[in-house]
Design a protein around this motif. Sequence first.
Motif, short mmCIF file in Angstrom:
data_model
loop_
_atom_site.label_atom_id
_atom_site.label_comp_id
_atom_site.label_asym_id
_atom_site.label_seq_id
_atom_site.Cartn_x
_atom_site.Cartn_y
_atom_site.Cartn_z
N ARG A 158 1.39 -1.23 0.00
CA ARG A 158 0.26 0.03 0.09
C ARG A 158 1.05 1.48 -0.07
O ARG A 158 0.57 2.56 -0.42
N HIS A 161 1.59 1.78 -3.05
CA HIS A 161 0.27 2.39 -3.93
C HIS A 161 0.43 3.77 -4.13
O HIS A 161 -0.16 4.55 -4.58
N ASN A 162 0.61 3.98 -2.76
CA ASN A 162 -0.07 5.71 -2.07
C ASN A 162 1.02 5.94 -2.64
O ASN A 162 0.95 7.78 -3.75
N ARG A 163 2.59 6.09 -2.89
CA ARG A 163 2.94 6.72 -3.61
C ARG A 163 3.40 6.52 -5.30
O ARG A 163 3.66 8.33 -5.94
N THR A 166 0.77 10.06 -5.61
CA THR A 166 1.33 10.89 -5.15
C THR A 166 1.45 11.55 -6.73
O THR A 166 1.38 12.92 -7.31
N VAL A 176 -4.85 13.11 -5.55
CA VAL A 176 -4.42 11.66 -5.25
C VAL A 176 -6.35 11.35 -5.03
O VAL A 176 -6.82 10.01 -5.92
N SER A 243 5.10 7.31 6.94
CA SER A 243 4.22 6.66 5.52
C SER A 243 4.27 5.15 5.26
O SER A 243 3.10 4.91 5.06
N ASN A 246 1.28 4.57 7.88
CA ASN A 246 0.45 5.67 7.63
C ASN A 246 -0.67 4.31 6.75
O ASN A 246 -1.67 4.28 6.14
N ALA A 247 0.77 3.62 5.40
CA ALA A 247 -0.14 2.72 4.88
C ALA A 247 -1.03 1.43 5.10
O ALA A 247 -1.12 0.90 5.08
N ASP A 250 -4.23 2.08 6.51
CA ASP A 250 -4.63 1.58 5.00
C ASP A 250 -5.51 0.62 4.89
O ASP A 250 -6.56 0.63 4.44
N THR A 265 -7.76 -1.26 -5.00
CA THR A 265 -6.51 -1.12 -4.31
C THR A 265 -5.53 -1.56 -4.19
O THR A 265 -5.58 -3.17 -5.35
#
Length: 330
Positions: A158, A161-163, A166, A176, A243, A246-247, A250, A265
């Motif tokens: 994740r 994925h988040n990187r 952005t 995003v 981060s 955070n992931a 998530d 996701t």
Amino acid sequence: MTRTPVNVTVTGAAGQIGYALLFRIASGQLLGADVPVKLRLLEITPALKAAEGTAMELDDCAFPLLQGIEITDDPNVAFDGTNVGLLVGARPRTKGMERGDLLEANGGIFKPQGKAINDNAADDVKILVVGNPANTNALIAQAAAPDVPAERFTAMTRLDHNRALTQLAKKSGATVADIQRLTIWGNHSATQYPDIFQATVAGKPAIEAIGNDEKWLAEDFIPTVAKRGAAIIEARGASSAASAANAAIDHVHTWVNGTAEGNWTSMGIPSDGSYGVPEGIISSFPVTTKDGKYEIVQGLEINEFSRTRIDASVQELVDEREAVRGLGLI
Ligand SMILES: NC(=O)C1=CN([C@@H]2O[C@H](COP(=O)(O)OP(=O)(O)OC[C@H]3O[C@@H](n4cnc5c(N)ncnc54)[C@H](O)[C@@H]3O)[C@@H](O)[C@H]2O)C=CC1
Ligand SMILES: O=C([O-])CC(=O)C(=O)O
């Protein structure tokens, strides 16, 4: 508060991700603002005192949802009745080190933890492995837990994925929140493949939103996402922590609470053979989640550009599986 508390175990609780993670779990961000939690912190013996310090700070936050904290160096105690296990504790990669170097050292951690999960966790246990090499560590833990359904062992992609969200948002001038259906395929390593061919930006194909700039895709986007972990280490002198925490929040939140209609996701999960990924390896896929279960998104068209890259990352996972098999870890 009448709900039964959910037992959440965090390994490596005194580490940097642990420090960024525990307060968010206790405040309700992992499972929901109405779900009480009990925390179990697993650490190695020399780090127990530091874990106690973190627990004192958790106490000092007076989180209304936090109904208990237990600190231990015994995996059997840590996973007793566990509903959600976050396997973070591992040796982090340092400058110049590749994830493969870590297989052996970390295998020795995840095998006993898998057995402890097998013998002690709750029937509905869900496991997220964060500690690197995350996919193969999840495989090791899963192999040591034959009585737990295999699909409960997942690995974290994740953060990748988040990187990717952005980077794509920046390039396309969107936010995003405008992006849907992005996928990370394969391993949480430099071979991973962040795929935007299925993605949309504000409803239009992402590839159009980046002006069909395939050069940017191949030479900028993919390497930036895939090597972001190393870039953070280079910049910070330590691997990503807030981060990553955070992931992890998530990942579990989405697994438990579901993906939004029309979106998906990325999760590292045991392959069922979909998209030609060999069965059994823990690879990242596009998944939807509902009622605490996930499903691989089926029927996506994989173009040649994507196929080559998915195959390369999957091959790395097959090689890692062979390596840990050779070491007797699975
Ligand atoms: N999947 C992902 O996206 C990411 C994974 N990571 C990985 O997460 C892991 C943890 O990172 P950090 O918190 O920064 O490391 P850290 O070194 O700050 O903390 C690790 C903690 O684990 C503990 N530990 C070691 N062996 C243990 C065992 N057998 N049982 C319980 N605890 C144990 C250590 O005592 C230490 O407190 C590393 O493997 C790192 O590479 C980091 C970022 C992203
Ligand atoms: O690169 C590392 O060692 C830490 C990590 O997994 C990441 O930041 O993606």
